[in-house]
Design an enzyme around this catalytic site. Sequence first.
Site, mmCIF file in Angstrom:
data_model
loop_
_atom_site.group_PDB
_atom_site.id
_atom_site.type_symbol
_atom_site.label_atom_id
_atom_site.label_comp_id
_atom_site.label_asym_id
_atom_site.label_seq_id
_atom_site.Cartn_x
_atom_site.Cartn_y
_atom_site.Cartn_z
ATOM 1 N N ASP A 77 4.831 28.367 -26.665
ATOM 2 C CA ASP A 77 4.133 29.513 -25.758
ATOM 3 C C ASP A 77 3.322 29.853 -26.772
ATOM 4 O O ASP A 77 3.414 29.754 -27.757
ATOM 5 C CB ASP A 77 5.361 30.324 -25.205
ATOM 6 C CG ASP A 77 6.419 31.205 -26.209
ATOM 7 O OD1 ASP A 77 6.330 30.379 -26.855
ATOM 8 O OD2 ASP A 77 6.410 32.236 -26.362
ATOM 9 N N GLU A 81 9.290 30.966 -26.712
ATOM 10 C CA GLU A 81 9.820 31.522 -27.218
ATOM 11 C C GLU A 81 9.450 33.701 -28.045
ATOM 12 O O GLU A 81 10.263 34.248 -28.176
ATOM 13 C CB GLU A 81 9.499 31.006 -29.386
ATOM 14 C CG GLU A 81 10.794 31.150 -30.063
ATOM 15 C CD GLU A 81 9.959 32.321 -31.021
ATOM 16 O OE1 GLU A 81 11.306 33.219 -31.262
ATOM 17 O OE2 GLU A 81 8.947 32.722 -30.957
ATOM 18 N N GLU A 82 8.286 34.381 -27.544
ATOM 19 C CA GLU A 82 8.100 35.204 -27.723
ATOM 20 C C GLU A 82 8.458 35.652 -27.124
ATOM 21 O O GLU A 82 7.671 36.746 -26.290
ATOM 22 C CB GLU A 82 6.488 35.147 -27.421
ATOM 23 C CG GLU A 82 5.582 34.350 -28.430
ATOM 24 C CD GLU A 82 6.038 34.171 -30.371
ATOM 25 O OE1 GLU A 82 6.499 35.905 -30.324
ATOM 26 O OE2 GLU A 82 5.449 34.156 -30.937
ATOM 27 N N HIS A 123 0.534 36.159 -35.265
ATOM 28 C CA HIS A 123 0.363 36.870 -34.607
ATOM 29 C C HIS A 123 -0.925 37.975 -35.118
ATOM 30 O O HIS A 123 -0.991 39.399 -34.307
ATOM 31 C CB HIS A 123 1.903 37.880 -34.610
ATOM 32 C CG HIS A 123 2.883 37.350 -34.205
ATOM 33 N ND1 HIS A 123 3.932 38.301 -33.177
ATOM 34 C CD2 HIS A 123 3.412 36.346 -34.263
ATOM 35 C CE1 HIS A 123 4.417 37.052 -33.090
ATOM 36 N NE2 HIS A 123 4.586 35.747 -33.696
#
Length: 390
Positions: free
Chosen positions: A78, A135-136, A360
């Site tokens: 993702d 996962e995020e 990020h």
Amino acid sequence: MSLIEHVRPLKNKLTAIRRDIHAHPELAFQEHRTAELVARHLESLGIETHRGIGGTGVVGVVRGGHGLRAVGLRADMDALPITERNTFAHASTVAGCMHACGHDGHTTMLLGAAEALVAKPHFDGTVYLIFQPAEEGEGGAVAMIEDGLFDRFPMEAVFGMHNWPGMEAGNFAVHTGPVMASADRFDIRFTGVGAHAAMPHLGVDPVVAGAAFVQAAQTLVSRVLDPIEAGVVSVTQFHAGEAYNVIPDRAELCGTVRTFSAEVRDRLEQGLRQMAEGIALSHGVQVDFQFRRGYPPTVNTAAEAALCAEAARAVAGSERVFTDRRPSMGAEDFAYFLQHKPGAYVWIGNGPGEGGCTLHNPNYDFNDEVMPVGVAYWSELVRRLLGAVK
């Protein structure tokens, strides 16, 4: 020929795949295009492929020899809700969404490992290639486990890998024990009595209670935890009031708690609750305290971490493998897999993190030069885990 040189011919092909995934990012549980790309690629290699596990998860099954042992290798798929600032040709084509954490690279390296393992199945057993969604922050690992991942694909251990900006490209960091922290959240509402700001004695001020909590929370780590234990308590939001001349009737605070052990996690939750209730009592306000547990700590098992270090040394050289790096206070839902199976989660260097190329960050991009190293590592790890065909 070294193992890296053996897989290097795959680099151009893998780069094209990685950049295609990067240009078409998808958020948690929406990885339909990515999952289909993965599944079709596995099927093109003749690999038994299972779709729709835990929503959009994919598992490929690669068999070698006649051994009954099996291991799992995991990559996440993702992206993040971030607007990309890069202007290169493979920049995100989806507004407000980009691969800012390198999951496009993780997915592609595991696809490369699939090709390498099929080309030379010199291992004795089964490898489950786990392509995980969400996962995020959404817990895709839990979704796959609840959908029967370990029942349908029985494996004795499971392994993960994450790129690490700021570490030289192609270097490895392998931890014995904690590698990533837990990630919990708290929400606190102090409720008092609103009043005119010029007549505070006619109300009960929740803002003062909130300010006292912010100050007091900083003492939990420094004065409650054992000094050799690691923990983070951060108040990240404080909302109260709408006017200059009004004392509001409520103040709302939010924050995060990070640690590497279940015991410290319990202690910090208890400490925050007691602190909020005590401050409410002393200030004459009501309090609602909510503590929401997120990802648990990611803790490598010692034997599996040692095997990962050996595999990394065989691929990159001993001078490029580090076993003394500090763990990160970031969190990772691979932790859920490690609550069910032995295993280890390693970092692979992505190169300098300057100029915004950190995780990020809207300027981040995965380093394609790392892919042959990652593919070689997966291949060598399988050989060491399952042994050669007899």
